[in-house]
Each structure stands twice: as structure tokens, then as C-alpha cells.
Design an enzyme around this catalytic site. Structure first.
Site, PDB file in Angstrom:
ATOM      1  N   ARG A  68       0.393   9.415  19.811  1.00 11.50           N
ATOM      2  CA  ARG A  68      -0.509   9.277  20.952  1.00 11.50           C
ATOM      3  C   ARG A  68       0.319   9.274  22.235  1.00 11.50           C
ATOM      4  O   ARG A  68       1.444   8.765  22.266  1.00 11.50           O
ATOM      5  CB  ARG A  68      -1.310   7.983  20.839  1.00 11.50           C
ATOM      6  CG  ARG A  68      -2.266   7.953  19.656  1.00 11.50           C
ATOM      7  CD  ARG A  68      -3.065   6.650  19.641  1.00 11.50           C
ATOM      8  NE  ARG A  68      -3.910   6.561  18.462  1.00 11.50           N
ATOM      9  CZ  ARG A  68      -5.100   7.152  18.349  1.00 11.50           C
ATOM     10  NH1 ARG A  68      -5.571   7.873  19.354  1.00 11.50           N
ATOM     11  NH2 ARG A  68      -5.814   7.028  17.256  1.00 11.50           N
ATOM     12  N   SER A  78       7.106   3.367  17.076  1.00 13.95           N
ATOM     13  CA  SER A  78       6.966   4.643  16.370  1.00 13.95           C
ATOM     14  C   SER A  78       7.728   5.748  17.094  1.00 13.95           C
ATOM     15  O   SER A  78       8.383   6.590  16.461  1.00 13.95           O
ATOM     16  CB  SER A  78       5.486   5.017  16.235  1.00 13.95           C
ATOM     17  OG  SER A  78       4.867   5.086  17.513  1.00 13.95           O
ATOM     18  N   GLN A 110      -6.809   3.286  10.827  1.00 11.29           N
ATOM     19  CA  GLN A 110      -6.732   4.260  11.919  1.00 11.29           C
ATOM     20  C   GLN A 110      -7.097   5.673  11.486  1.00 11.29           C
ATOM     21  O   GLN A 110      -7.228   6.569  12.324  1.00 11.29           O
ATOM     22  CB  GLN A 110      -5.315   4.266  12.511  1.00 11.29           C
ATOM     23  CG  GLN A 110      -4.881   2.955  13.141  1.00 11.29           C
ATOM     24  CD  GLN A 110      -3.454   3.007  13.651  1.00 11.29           C
ATOM     25  OE1 GLN A 110      -2.892   4.082  13.839  1.00 11.29           O
ATOM     26  NE2 GLN A 110      -2.858   1.838  13.865  1.00 11.29           N
ATOM     27  N   HIS A 132      -2.513   8.304   0.978  1.00 12.74           N
ATOM     28  CA  HIS A 132      -3.491   7.407   0.366  1.00 12.74           C
ATOM     29  C   HIS A 132      -4.859   7.977   0.696  1.00 12.74           C
ATOM     30  O   HIS A 132      -5.117   8.354   1.837  1.00 12.74           O
ATOM     31  CB  HIS A 132      -3.348   5.985   0.912  1.00 12.74           C
ATOM     32  CG  HIS A 132      -4.274   4.975   0.295  1.00 12.74           C
ATOM     33  ND1 HIS A 132      -4.548   4.946  -1.061  1.00 12.74           N
ATOM     34  CD2 HIS A 132      -5.003   3.967   0.836  1.00 12.74           C
ATOM     35  CE1 HIS A 132      -5.381   3.942  -1.316  1.00 12.74           C
ATOM     36  NE2 HIS A 132      -5.679   3.352  -0.182  1.00 12.74           N
ATOM     37  N   ASP A 217      -5.154   2.363  -7.098  1.00  9.19           N
ATOM     38  CA  ASP A 217      -4.273   1.740  -6.111  1.00  9.19           C
ATOM     39  C   ASP A 217      -4.879   0.443  -5.584  1.00  9.19           C
ATOM     40  O   ASP A 217      -4.195  -0.585  -5.492  1.00  9.19           O
ATOM     41  CB  ASP A 217      -4.017   2.715  -4.961  1.00  9.19           C
ATOM     42  CG  ASP A 217      -3.001   2.187  -3.957  1.00  9.19           C
ATOM     43  OD1 ASP A 217      -1.802   2.218  -4.265  1.00  9.19           O
ATOM     44  OD2 ASP A 217      -3.407   1.738  -2.875  1.00  9.19           O
ATOM     45  N   GLU A 389       0.097   1.790 -11.332  1.00 10.56           N
ATOM     46  CA  GLU A 389      -0.513   0.887 -10.358  1.00 10.56           C
ATOM     47  C   GLU A 389      -0.510  -0.570 -10.820  1.00 10.56           C
ATOM     48  O   GLU A 389      -1.078  -1.430 -10.157  1.00 10.56           O
ATOM     49  CB  GLU A 389      -1.950   1.330 -10.059  1.00 10.56           C
ATOM     50  CG  GLU A 389      -2.072   2.735  -9.498  1.00 10.56           C
ATOM     51  CD  GLU A 389      -1.449   2.908  -8.131  1.00 10.56           C
ATOM     52  OE1 GLU A 389      -1.007   1.898  -7.544  1.00 10.56           O
ATOM     53  OE2 GLU A 389      -1.398   4.057  -7.638  1.00 10.56           O
ATOM     54  N   SER A 414       0.096  -2.502   3.012  1.00 10.08           N
ATOM     55  CA  SER A 414      -0.865  -2.054   4.014  1.00 10.08           C
ATOM     56  C   SER A 414      -1.870  -3.155   4.328  1.00 10.08           C
ATOM     57  O   SER A 414      -2.031  -4.119   3.568  1.00 10.08           O
ATOM     58  CB  SER A 414      -1.617  -0.823   3.494  1.00 10.08           C
ATOM     59  OG  SER A 414      -2.441  -1.183   2.391  1.00 10.08           O
TER      60      SER A 414
END
EC number: 1.1.1.86
Length: 494
Positions: A68, A78, A110, A132, A217, A389, A414
Site C-alpha cells: 500500500r 513490510s 485483509q 491459505h 488447517d 495438520e 495467524s
């Protein structure tokens, strides 16, 4: 947007859940060639974004990062991650239109916003990649029909993706092509080349589906991978403190014990982990794990059911819309637990002592792995997916606890995994506290059996060993571990 899985009929659901094929190494003979000479643009430069990008660049691909404009102007982390590693960085408007493959490696919450922003900028016939599939499966994101949608999902944190690549190896990886978005029929070639560029083909690649990856997952991370480690740490610490064990010792036994115990899992499965115990301790751990399985099976099945129906996802997305009030509250509560605040000690605990004094921890690992595996396979997920998993990823998550306790685990995973972890642990902790821990003593957590003889009856030991070795997670695990003979020890500082 409607939950994609719930738009499928039962036959389609079962077909997607059951997609899993271990790919032959010969299928990767051309490695990353299919993407060479093409422009790969990664959106997001966190752990997965940076480390996958480093591997892809080292494999000969043209990689840059689209961020961004605000992240660039403010030089956020980032931006620094990408620039400090020598990558070209540009805005969405600058880089997305020239990309042949756009790889979305931003956090789950996001994804919708990111994809809705970049999709109009993508050129006709480009490809969109995920690691994912939550955005596709649970949020039901509709992708433009000329765009190919693929997934490459390394089965470990981003840092491990890089470290294994640098050793000339890789990490087991799932790949998939979204059946609604493969207009040119080359989705698998794109996914194979991407997986090879990260090094995944050296450790083994499973051809799966977006649906199978997401449902398995979510189940693994909520239960055995994170939720069970959190609940087990809290209740075992409470038990040891209540029975007079030194707080520093109790905390260290747990913080580093999960890692030591599960490292044995990685090399030889549940059988090898249990073989690290004396015969009396093995029998005791087996008995405890059988009790735990009976007690916790309904909770594991409830989580699997809520994942399959989409109830979990809708609940979590409602929290997203409410500024993560539940997630942040649970995170704060976790930080206030006694285990998270135990006093640091310099006491040395030899490796074998983690097993000898952590019999209950071994039992919790065995029970949790088998329950998660059984819940997944009973829901139509094939054994290979269920193994990766549950058992396979557990040492990697335990390693994060060894670094900085539960805080580090919840930082590394996450937000989706963290939310599911709290949902599970918030129920499992009082369940264990009230229905199980009252009946155990510090001989199985903290002090050890103190046995003077290794003798148990032959009949009992034979039954225990046969039960352990014949479980499906052991059978499929033995086969899959055969593809990963070049594994390393994951222990902190090793």
C-alpha cells in the site's frame, strides 16, 4: 459473499475434502522453469511473504513486492523487510498491472480488501496465488473468470521455509487449483513451479484442494497444534504449583518440555515418543491418554463440526467486524495466566527428564494428535492431510512456546489460528481443570514415578504397543516421514 463450501452439493463437498495425492518427485523435473521469465509480485512482506520471496528469487524467479502507498510512504516494517533484502518495492498501481502471478500473502482478515483492490488492476490472464484458502472457501471471494487461482501452502512458519531452503531442503507443501478459476488449464503447472521455487518439492508435495487445506488447517491449529498446548500448559502449571513444585522448575518443564517431547514425534511418531518413557511410565501415559480421549472427544468433534458448517468462520468474521474485541480480550487474559508469568530459573533439566517428569504432557500429545486426526478423517479429510495438520506441525508450534511461552506462539500463528486457539482453550482449560486434573498427581507431572523397577506385565505392554503402532496416524506417518529423511532438530539454539 457466500461461504463457497456451503454452495457445493454433498458429493462436491466430499470430493473436495478428499482431494489429496502425494506427488512423485519426477513431476517436478522442470522445477520452477514454468515461472521463469515471468513477473511475480508478492502482496505482503511478513514472515511468509518475505521468506517465500527470498526462496523464489534464489530459485531464479523475478520477484518484487507491491505494498500500500501508505506502507511505502511511512516505511513500515513490510517496506523495510523488502528493501533491506534488496527487492524492488512499488505501489499496487505500479506493479500489479505488469504481474503474471500476484501472490497474496497478507493476513487472512485483509484478504477480501486486498483482493478487491488488486483484482481490477490485474492484467487479463494473470494468476492469483494464496498460501491459505480461507478467503476463497470461507469468505467465498469471487475471482474474475480470466484469472487462474492457485495455492501453495508450506506446512510450517515462514522462517522455517527459509531455513530449510538454505540447507538445500524444503518443507512439506500442499498445492491446489481453485476449480472455478483455471481458464487456461495451467493452474497446476503454476502451482508446481511456485512450490518448487520455495523448495517444497524436495520435502514432498501433496496435490490437494482449497477446501481440504482450509478445513484441515483450521482444525489442526484450533485443537492439538495450539489449543491443546495452551490448555495443557495452564492446567499442568496450576497443578504443579498447587502441589508445592518450584514455580521456576514447573514453568521450564512445560515451556521447553513440549518442544523436547514433540521433537521425538517428528522423527518417529507417537510410537517413538512413547518409547522414550520407561515401561511403567509408558503404560501410565497410555492410560491417561485413553481417559483424555474419552473426555475431550466431544470438544474436538464440535470444533470439526463448526469448521465444516462455516459456523466458526462466521463467528470469527463477526469479531473482525467488531474490532477484534474478543480476540484482543482473550489475548490479554492469556498474558495474565500464571504460566505466562512464572519466574525465570537457571535450573538445568536434562532431556530425558522432560519425558520422565512430563508423563502427562506425553499423554496429552498422544490424545490430542489422535483426536484431531480422527475428527478430520471422520469428516472426509484424507489421512495424509490430517497427518500434516496434526502430528507433523506440532513440533514447529511447540518450538514457538519454547522461545517466549504462549505469547510467542500466538504472535507467530495467524490471527485466524489465534482466535480458534482461544475458542478451544477457553473450553478445554476448565474441562481439564474440573474433570481430569483433580484425579492426577505430580507423579505424572513434575516429579516422575520414581519407580525402582522397569517391570510391567508382558500382556499389558503388548496391548499398549500394538494399540499405539496400529493407529492410522502412525501408519500414514511412517510412510510420509520416509519422504523426509533429511530432517533437522528444531530445538532452540540447536
Amino acid at each position: 459473499m457466500a461461504n463457497y463450501f456451503n454452495t457445493l452439493n454433498l458429493r462436491q463437498q466430499l470430493d473436495q475434502l478428499g482431494r489429496c495425492r502425494f506427488m512423485d518427485r519426477n513431476e517436478f523435473a522442470t522445477e520452477a522453469d514454468y515461472l521463469k521469465g515471468k513477473k511475480v509480485v508478492i502482496v505482503g512482506c511478513g514472515a511468509q511473504g518475505l521468506n517465500q520471496g527470498l526462496n523464489m528469487r534464489d530459485s531464479g524467479l523475478d520477484v518484487s513486492y507491491a505494498l500500500r502507498q501508505a506502507a511505502i510512504d511511512e516505511q513500515r516494517q513490510s517496506y523495510k523487510n523488502a528493501k533491506e533484502n534488496g527487492f524492488d518495492v512499488g505501489s499496487y498501481e505500479q506493479l500489479i498491472p505488469i504481474a503474471d502471478l500476484v501472490v497474496n500473502l497478507t493476513p487472512d482478515k485483509q484478504h477480501s480488501n486486498v483482493v478487491e483492490t488488486v483484482m481490477p488492476l490485474m492484467k487479463e490472464g494473470a494468476a492469483l496465488g494464496y498460501s491459505h484458502g480461507f478467503n476463497i472457501v470461507e469468505e467465498g471471494m469471487q475471482i474474475r473468470k480470466d484469472i487462474t487461482v492457485v495455492m501453495v501452502a508450506p506446512k510450517c512458519p515462514g522462517t522455517e521455509v527459509r531455513e530449510e531452503y538454505k540447507r538445500g531442503f524444503g518443507v512439506p507443501t500442499l498445492i491446489a487449483v481453485h476449480p472455478e478459476n483455471d481458464p487456461k488449464g495451467d493452474g497446476q503447472e503454476i502451482a508446481k513451479a511456485w512450490a518448487a521455487a520455495t523448495g517444497g518439492h524436495r520435502a514432498g508435495v501433496l496435490e490437494s484442494s482449497f477446501v481440504a487445506e482450509v478445513k484441515s488447517d483450521l482444525m489442526g491449529e484450533q485443537t492439538i497444534l495450539c489449543g491443546m498446548l495452551q490448555a495443557g500448559s495452564i492446567v499442568c502449571y496450576e497443578k504443579m504449583i498447587a502441589d508445592g513444585i518450584d514455580a521456576g522448575y514447573a514453568g521450564k518443564l512445560l515451556q521447553y518440555g513440549w518442544e523436547t517431547i514433540t521433537e521425538a514425534l517428528k522423527f518417529g511418531g507417537i510410537t517413538h515418543m512413547m518409547d522414550r518413557l520407561s515401561n511403567p511410565a509408558k503404560v501410565k501415559a497410555f492410560e491417561l491418554s485413553e481417559e483424555l480421549k474419552d473426555l475431550m472427544r466431544p470438544l474436538y468433534n464440535k470444533h470439526m463440526d463448526n469448521i465444516i458448517t462455516g459456523h466458526f468462520s462466521s463467528t470469527m468474521m463477526a469479531d473482525w467486524a467488531n474490532d477484534d474485541v474478543n480476540l484482543l480480550g482473550w489475548r490479554e487474559e492469556t498474558g495474565e495466566t500464571a504460566f505466562e508469568n512464572y519466574p525465570v530459573t537457571d535450573v538445568e533439566i536434562p532431556e530425558q527428564e522432560y519425558f520422565d517428569n512430563g508423563i502427562l504432557m506425553v499423554a496429552m500429545v498422544r490424545a490430542g494428535v489422535e483426536l484431531a486426526f480422527e475428527a478430520m478423517t471422520a469428516s472426509g479429510i484424507v489421512e495424509e492431510s490430517a497427518y500434516y495438520e496434526s502430528l507433523h506441525e506440532l513440533p514447529l508450534i511447540a518450538n514457538t512456546v519454547a522461545r517466549k511461552r504462549l505469547y510467542e506462539m500466538n504472535v507467530v500463528i495467524s490471527d485466524t489460528a489465534e482466535y480458534g486457539n482461544y475458542l478451544f482453550a477457553n473450553v478445554a482449560t476448565p474441562l481439564l481443570r474440573e474433570k481430569f486434573m483433580t484425579d492426577v498427581d505430580t507423579d505424572v507431572i513434575g516429579r516422575g514415578l520414581g519407580e525402582v523397577s522397569n517391570q510391567v506385565s508382558n500382556e499389558t505392554l503388548i496391548v499398549v504397543n500394538e494399540t499405539l503402532r496400529s493407529h492410522p496416524v502412525e501408519l500414514v506417518g511412517q510412510e510420509l516421514r520416509g519422504y523426509m529423511t533429511d530432517m533437522k532438530r528444531i530445538a532452540v539454539g540447536d
